[in-house]
Design an enzyme around this catalytic site. Structure first.
Site, PDB file in Angstrom:
ATOM      1  N   CYS A 112       0.807  -1.228   0.000  1.00  0.00           N
ATOM      2  CA  CYS A 112       0.000   0.000   0.000  1.00  0.00           C
ATOM      3  C   CYS A 112       0.837   1.274   0.000  1.00  0.00           C
ATOM      4  O   CYS A 112       0.295   2.368  -0.163  1.00  0.00           O
ATOM      5  CB  CYS A 112      -0.946  -0.007   1.186  1.00  0.00           C
ATOM      6  SG  CYS A 112      -1.910  -1.507   1.260  1.00  0.00           S
ATOM      7  N   HIS A 250      -3.433   6.623   2.353  1.00  0.00           N
ATOM      8  CA  HIS A 250      -3.861   5.320   1.851  1.00  0.00           C
ATOM      9  C   HIS A 250      -5.233   5.001   2.448  1.00  0.00           C
ATOM     10  O   HIS A 250      -5.457   5.175   3.646  1.00  0.00           O
ATOM     11  CB  HIS A 250      -2.823   4.258   2.213  1.00  0.00           C
ATOM     12  CG  HIS A 250      -3.320   2.872   1.995  1.00  0.00           C
ATOM     13  ND1 HIS A 250      -3.889   2.480   0.817  1.00  0.00           N
ATOM     14  CD2 HIS A 250      -3.376   1.788   2.820  1.00  0.00           C
ATOM     15  CE1 HIS A 250      -4.264   1.220   0.914  1.00  0.00           C
ATOM     16  NE2 HIS A 250      -3.964   0.775   2.113  1.00  0.00           N
ATOM     17  N   ASN A 280     -10.256  -0.854  -0.043  1.00  0.00           N
ATOM     18  CA  ASN A 280      -8.805  -0.664   0.026  1.00  0.00           C
ATOM     19  C   ASN A 280      -8.177  -1.231  -1.250  1.00  0.00           C
ATOM     20  O   ASN A 280      -8.195  -2.439  -1.461  1.00  0.00           O
ATOM     21  CB  ASN A 280      -8.282  -1.403   1.269  1.00  0.00           C
ATOM     22  CG  ASN A 280      -6.759  -1.397   1.383  1.00  0.00           C
ATOM     23  OD1 ASN A 280      -6.046  -1.000   0.463  1.00  0.00           O
ATOM     24  ND2 ASN A 280      -6.260  -1.872   2.521  1.00  0.00           N
TER      25      ASN A 280
HETATM   26  N1  ACO Z   1     -18.070  -9.293   9.663  1.00  0.00           N
HETATM   27  C1  ACO Z   1     -18.535  -9.573  10.897  1.00  0.00           C
HETATM   28  N2  ACO Z   1     -17.730  -9.893  11.928  1.00  0.00           N
HETATM   29  C2  ACO Z   1     -16.414  -9.945  11.684  1.00  0.00           C
HETATM   30  C3  ACO Z   1     -15.869  -9.676  10.402  1.00  0.00           C
HETATM   31  C4  ACO Z   1     -16.758  -9.353   9.370  1.00  0.00           C
HETATM   32  N3  ACO Z   1     -16.336  -9.071   8.125  1.00  0.00           N
HETATM   33  N4  ACO Z   1     -14.529  -9.807  10.454  1.00  0.00           N
HETATM   34  C5  ACO Z   1     -14.224 -10.130  11.729  1.00  0.00           C
HETATM   35  N5  ACO Z   1     -15.362 -10.217  12.453  1.00  0.00           N
HETATM   36  C6  ACO Z   1     -15.490 -10.539  13.887  1.00  0.00           C
HETATM   37  C7  ACO Z   1     -14.308 -11.326  14.382  1.00  0.00           C
HETATM   38  O1  ACO Z   1     -14.494 -12.708  14.135  1.00  0.00           O
HETATM   39  C8  ACO Z   1     -14.304 -11.000  15.846  1.00  0.00           C
HETATM   40  O2  ACO Z   1     -15.284 -11.762  16.481  1.00  0.00           O
HETATM   41  P1  ACO Z   1     -14.964 -12.461  17.906  1.00  0.00           P
HETATM   42  O3  ACO Z   1     -14.714 -11.307  18.852  1.00  0.00           O
HETATM   43  O4  ACO Z   1     -16.209 -13.220  18.194  1.00  0.00           O
HETATM   44  O5  ACO Z   1     -13.753 -13.297  17.671  1.00  0.00           O
HETATM   45  C9  ACO Z   1     -14.775  -9.551  15.890  1.00  0.00           C
HETATM   46  O6  ACO Z   1     -15.454  -9.328  14.633  1.00  0.00           O
HETATM   47  C10 ACO Z   1     -13.665  -8.528  16.044  1.00  0.00           C
HETATM   48  O7  ACO Z   1     -12.624  -8.847  15.110  1.00  0.00           O
HETATM   49  P2  ACO Z   1     -11.297  -8.020  15.079  1.00  0.00           P
HETATM   50  O8  ACO Z   1     -10.404  -8.578  14.015  1.00  0.00           O
HETATM   51  O9  ACO Z   1     -10.752  -7.886  16.452  1.00  0.00           O
HETATM   52  O10 ACO Z   1     -11.857  -6.600  14.594  1.00  0.00           O
HETATM   53  P3  ACO Z   1     -11.160  -5.193  14.630  1.00  0.00           P
HETATM   54  O11 ACO Z   1     -11.991  -4.289  15.429  1.00  0.00           O
HETATM   55  O12 ACO Z   1      -9.694  -5.263  14.888  1.00  0.00           O
HETATM   56  O13 ACO Z   1     -11.310  -4.732  13.085  1.00  0.00           O
HETATM   57  C11 ACO Z   1     -10.079  -4.530  11.040  1.00  0.00           C
HETATM   58  C12 ACO Z   1     -10.695  -5.478  12.068  1.00  0.00           C
HETATM   59  C13 ACO Z   1     -11.190  -3.687  10.408  1.00  0.00           C
HETATM   60  C14 ACO Z   1      -9.374  -5.338   9.955  1.00  0.00           C
HETATM   61  C15 ACO Z   1      -9.084  -3.577  11.729  1.00  0.00           C
HETATM   62  O14 ACO Z   1      -8.208  -4.304  12.548  1.00  0.00           O
HETATM   63  C16 ACO Z   1      -8.282  -2.796  10.731  1.00  0.00           C
HETATM   64  O15 ACO Z   1      -8.794  -1.985   9.983  1.00  0.00           O
HETATM   65  N6  ACO Z   1      -6.935  -2.952  10.738  1.00  0.00           N
HETATM   66  C17 ACO Z   1      -6.082  -2.249   9.800  1.00  0.00           C
HETATM   67  C18 ACO Z   1      -6.030  -2.959   8.505  1.00  0.00           C
HETATM   68  C19 ACO Z   1      -5.255  -2.126   7.507  1.00  0.00           C
HETATM   69  O16 ACO Z   1      -5.170  -0.929   7.625  1.00  0.00           O
HETATM   70  N7  ACO Z   1      -4.653  -2.725   6.539  1.00  0.00           N
HETATM   71  C20 ACO Z   1      -3.913  -1.871   5.628  1.00  0.00           C
HETATM   72  C21 ACO Z   1      -2.916  -2.505   4.998  1.00  0.00           C
HETATM   73  S1  ACO Z   1      -3.544  -3.432   3.703  1.00  0.00           S
HETATM   74  C22 ACO Z   1      -2.235  -3.679   2.673  1.00  0.00           C
HETATM   75  O17 ACO Z   1      -1.143  -3.296   2.916  1.00  0.00           O
HETATM   76  C23 ACO Z   1      -2.472  -4.468   1.401  1.00  0.00           C
END
Ligand code: ACO
Length: 323
Positions: A112, A250, A280
């Protein structure tokens, strides 16, 4: 001294839209979860095109927008983490497709941060012996997504965008930059693993094309390292945060963007976003946003704009531009 200047921008987005509601018909997710955590409402995915097709469309539009011929290009850089093939590079396919007979072409892999890293390389090339180049970020991430895995499938989209760069002796263009890589944290975002199946290898790690991400770690990394590089880039340009008209970050996550805006005491409208409609798109996201804002007239010459990439590697990079 000659500086790098952006003379045109363009983008290409596939037509097929996939809304959060449509995704929720094929996996256990819902619009409320996705939108509240990421700011994403829909993404576009390819149906028949590959990365080089999107990048070639961008290249053709760039030539038209800049009103230049393909043979005037000295180089083509395509930043991508989802090339059609490792060889030929996506950039070489583009070079052949547009007939840029005087250009050398190569891909750059920085996930990214790809567009920012690509522009940094272009700046060095133009500072030495070349006059004009094309830098494109292009991704078909839908082929790296495990469509059974709701934790990653909801995040990504396909698209491409780029710019024509050449040199200027005016005091505009790329004013400063700060790029950093944290290879020791690379396991937090992995995709496209090959298996070494040579007859001499011992126990092998199996191939795995799909994205695996430690979302929390990447989130924490971005909110820690983006402000750090942005601060240094601003200092190098001898500018304050208030001096920047727009921050093009990004487009991974709306919460990351608003947390950076708050950290710098800046209003949210200086941090435009488009992840709601595009998801993204990794190396393509900053270029897509730039081209949308140029097209609407929101970004124009005379303004100061920051580009900030972050993601796989882990990589991060900030640049300050006078457009
Ligand atoms: N729909 C519903 N529930 C979901 C989903 C979904 N799509 N995905 C995960 N959950 C659930 C999980 O199973 C978990 O449930 P549990 O508590 O029962 O186990 C709960 O939601 C929370 O999951 P987390 O992974 O802890 O969610 P979080 O609040 O951390 O959000 C996210 C996840 C959106 C990915 C966040 O961590 C994020 O945005 N991180 C940054 C990612 C990023 O910026 N990437 C950029 C680089 S990409 C690149 O370089 C190509």
């Amino acid at each position: 001294m000659e500086q790098l200047k952006i003379v045109a921008s363009a983008r290409q987005i596939p037509e097929r839209q996939v809304t959060n509601d449509e995704l929720s018909t094929i996996m256990d997710t819902n619009d409320e979860w996705i939108y509240s955590r990421t700011g994403i409402r829909q993404r576009q995915v390819v149906t028949t095109e590959n990365t080089s097709d999107l990048a070639t469309q961008v290249a053709k539009k760039l030539l038209e927008n800049a009103d230049i011929t393909a043979d005037s290009l000295d180089f083509i850089i395509v930043s991508t983490m989802s090339p059609d093939t490792l060889s030929p590079s996506t950039a070489a396919i583009v070079q052949g497709a547009i007939g840029a007979s005087n250009a050398f072409a190569f891909d750059l892999s920085a996930a990214c941060s790809g567009l920012v890293y690509g522009l940094s390389v272009a700046s060095s090339l133009l500072a030495t012996r070349y006059k004009r180049g094309m830098v494109i970020g292009a991704e078909v991430l839908s082929k790296l997504v495990d469509w059974q895995d709701r934790t990653t499938a909801v995040l990504f989209g396909d698209g491409a965008a780029g710019v024509i760069v050449d040199t200027t002796s005016e005091n505009i263009g790329l004013l400063s930059e700060e790029l950093r890589t944290f290879g020791d944290k690379g396991d937090n975002l992995v995709a496209g693993r090959f298996a070494n199946t040579n007859p001499f290898s011992g126990e092998i790690e199996p191939a795995d094309q799909y994205f695996h991400q430690n979302g929390r770690e990447v989130y924490n990394f971005a909110t820690r390292e983006v402000p750090a590089v942005l601060k240094v880039a601003l200092e190098k340009a001898q500018l304050s945060a208030d001096d920047v008209d727009y921050y093009l970050l990004h487009q991974a996550n709306a919460r990351i963007v608003s947390s950076i805006a708050k950290r710098f005491g800046q209003p949210a409208d200086k941090f435009p976003t488009n992840m709601a409609t595009n998801g993204n798109t990794s190396a393509a996201s900053i270029g897509i946003l730039l081209d949308e804002l140029v097209e609407s007239g929101q970004v124009h010459s005379g303004q100061t704009v920051a580009f900030v990439g972050f993601g796989g590697g882990l990589t991060v990079g900030a640049q300050i531009w006078k457009i």
